[in-house]
Enzyme design. Structure first.
Site, PDB file in Angstrom:
ATOM      1  N   VAL A  11       5.897  -3.359 -12.519  1.00  0.00           N
ATOM      2  CA  VAL A  11       4.510  -3.463 -12.926  1.00  0.00           C
ATOM      3  C   VAL A  11       3.678  -3.332 -11.658  1.00  0.00           C
ATOM      4  O   VAL A  11       4.125  -3.721 -10.593  1.00  0.00           O
ATOM      5  CB  VAL A  11       4.230  -4.787 -13.676  1.00  0.00           C
ATOM      6  CG1 VAL A  11       4.935  -4.793 -15.009  1.00  0.00           C
ATOM      7  CG2 VAL A  11       4.634  -5.970 -12.854  1.00  0.00           C
ATOM      8  N   CYS A  12       2.523  -2.728 -11.772  1.00  0.00           N
ATOM      9  CA  CYS A  12       1.800  -2.352 -10.562  1.00  0.00           C
ATOM     10  C   CYS A  12       0.312  -2.348 -10.803  1.00  0.00           C
ATOM     11  O   CYS A  12      -0.134  -2.319 -11.940  1.00  0.00           O
ATOM     12  CB  CYS A  12       2.153  -0.925 -10.137  1.00  0.00           C
ATOM     13  SG  CYS A  12       3.881  -0.672  -9.829  1.00  0.00           S
ATOM     14  N   THR A  13      -0.445  -2.310  -9.719  1.00  0.00           N
ATOM     15  CA  THR A  13      -1.876  -2.073  -9.798  1.00  0.00           C
ATOM     16  C   THR A  13      -2.226  -0.991  -8.783  1.00  0.00           C
ATOM     17  O   THR A  13      -1.855  -1.111  -7.616  1.00  0.00           O
ATOM     18  CB  THR A  13      -2.662  -3.366  -9.470  1.00  0.00           C
ATOM     19  OG1 THR A  13      -2.205  -4.418 -10.318  1.00  0.00           O
ATOM     20  CG2 THR A  13      -4.145  -3.153  -9.679  1.00  0.00           C
ATOM     21  N   ASN A 189      -0.661  -1.181 -16.090  1.00  0.00           N
ATOM     22  CA  ASN A 189       0.435  -0.580 -16.857  1.00  0.00           C
ATOM     23  C   ASN A 189       0.086  -0.378 -18.323  1.00  0.00           C
ATOM     24  O   ASN A 189       0.964  -0.375 -19.182  1.00  0.00           O
ATOM     25  CB  ASN A 189       1.708  -1.432 -16.729  1.00  0.00           C
ATOM     26  CG  ASN A 189       2.139  -1.564 -15.288  1.00  0.00           C
ATOM     27  OD1 ASN A 189       1.737  -2.488 -14.607  1.00  0.00           O
ATOM     28  ND2 ASN A 189       2.904  -0.602 -14.809  1.00  0.00           N
ATOM     29  N   ARG A 202      -3.736  -8.001 -15.618  1.00  0.00           N
ATOM     30  CA  ARG A 202      -4.143  -7.941 -14.219  1.00  0.00           C
ATOM     31  C   ARG A 202      -5.378  -7.060 -14.073  1.00  0.00           C
ATOM     32  O   ARG A 202      -6.034  -7.054 -13.059  1.00  0.00           O
ATOM     33  CB  ARG A 202      -3.000  -7.380 -13.363  1.00  0.00           C
ATOM     34  CG  ARG A 202      -1.864  -8.373 -13.153  1.00  0.00           C
ATOM     35  CD  ARG A 202      -0.568  -7.703 -12.781  1.00  0.00           C
ATOM     36  NE  ARG A 202       0.027  -7.029 -13.933  1.00  0.00           N
ATOM     37  CZ  ARG A 202       0.290  -5.734 -13.965  1.00  0.00           C
ATOM     38  NH1 ARG A 202       0.067  -4.976 -12.916  1.00  0.00           N
ATOM     39  NH2 ARG A 202       0.810  -5.187 -15.059  1.00  0.00           N
TER      40      ARG A 202
END
Ligand code: NAG
Ligand code: NAG
Ligand code: NAG
Ligand code: NAG
Ligand code: NAG
Ligand code: NAG
Length: 264
Positions: A11-13, A189, A202
């Site tokens: 999971v990322c930003t 995501n 997020r």
């Protein structure tokens, strides 16, 4: 190694933002190792902690000249974060979708599917695309093994976008647009036109933070602060990368999220 990495949830930003002078900044948090062993005593993810020492910056050279730079895990060939100085910057975020994902991998192993693995497409684009537009085309048109988000930055005004991919198609290209007041694009995501999942939002805190920072104050340093806000920064966050195409810079920082801090 190949399958191992592919099968772990990431999971990322990722953020691309433009300041008042038309400078483009691109940054990301890589959050890696979800569900891979929670260490209750230390309140850490076992795999996340094991990966931190493996983060390396690599300069890919051809004829003594740097073609691109990337932030990698040692031993892993796919690229999740990279920059071609003067031309474009690129990050990839996972897009969870049962059309691809585990079922897709199984079908691919059985030979029922074709398409390029996403981490190889980013590598190919960093090696061979020669402009923001060229990269955008390749990332939009190549058939993939599974869905993904590609986040692309350039070096002049309006050059920043989130490409939402299915295996076959491009669903959407969400691009910077100063006339519409869209001075940044931000991808975690979830499809940007849909609400994020309630237990993994997020996006809202990150956008709130970007909005508070304002376009007047945006810089790599202020984006780093946005990416250091919990839960944008969480126990899965392995590294933060900061990129600027016009200067060709790529800086990465191994992250720790001090307690209290959410697991993701
Ligand atoms: C937990 O943290 C302690 C102290 O930092 C360290 O010695 C230990 O190896 C850690 N345990 C695990 C399983 O990583
Ligand atoms: C690369 O650099 C080295 C040392 O600076 C030089 O000897 C060599 O000829 C260069 N190679 C090419 C392909 O330019
Ligand atoms: C963007 O990159 C191109 C190609 O490298 C270069 O010619 C141009 O000057 C750059 N523009 C800015 C605003 O940095
Ligand atoms: C980039 O292009 C060169 C020359 O066409 C080719 O040999 C190379 O395999 C390409 N790189 C990737 C990663 O596809
Ligand atoms: C941030 O600003 C944008 C543009 O004004 C707005 O659409 C969005 O709802 C704001 N988000 C948050 C979380 O404040
Ligand atoms: C913008 O930056 C200036 C100087 O760095 C600072 O004084 C100011 O408080 C910042 N404004 C916001 C809204 O963060």
């Amino acid at each position: 190694m190949f399958f191992f990495f592919f099968l772990v949830f990431t999971v990322c930003t990722s953020i691309v933002a433009e300041d008042f002078n038309g400078n483009i900044y691109h940054a990301r948090n890589l959050d890696f190792g979800l569900f891979m062993g929670w260490d209750r005593q230390n309140k850490t993810w076992t795999l996340t902690e094991k990966l931190k020492p493996l983060v390396v910056n690599v300069n890919f050279q051809r004829g003594n000249k740097t073609v691109f730079k990337s932030t990698n895990f040692a031993g892993y060939v796919g690229i999740l974060t990279g920059i071609r100085p003067g031309e474009f910057s690129l990050t990839m975020n996972e897009r969870f979708n049962f059309d691809g994902g585990y079922v897709g991998i199984l079908e691919w192993i059985l030979g029922w599917r074709d398409g390029m693995w996403m981490g190889f497409l980013t590598r190919k684009v960093l090696e061979n695309a020669t402009s923001y537009e060229d990269a955008k085309d390749q990332l939009s048109l190549t058939k993939l093994l599974a869905p993904a988000y590609f986040i692309l930055g350039g070096n002049r005004t309006g050059q920043g976008c989130v490409i939402t991919r299915t295996r076959i198609n491009t669903l959407d290209i969400w691009e910077l647009d100063m006339k519409l007041g869209r001075w940044y694009v931000l991808e975690t995501n979830y499809d940007h036109w849909e609400k994020p999942m309630i237990f993994d939002d997020r996006r809202t805190p990150a956008m709130k933070c970007m909005n508070q920072t304002t376009q007047a104050n945006i810089s790599l340093a202020s984006i780093y602060d946005v990416l250091s806000t919990k839960p944008v920064l969480n126990k899965l966050t392995t590294y933060t990368s900061l990129m600027e195409v016009s200067t060709g810079s790529l800086e990465s920082y191994i992250r720790d999220c001090p307690n209290p801090c959410t697991p993701w």
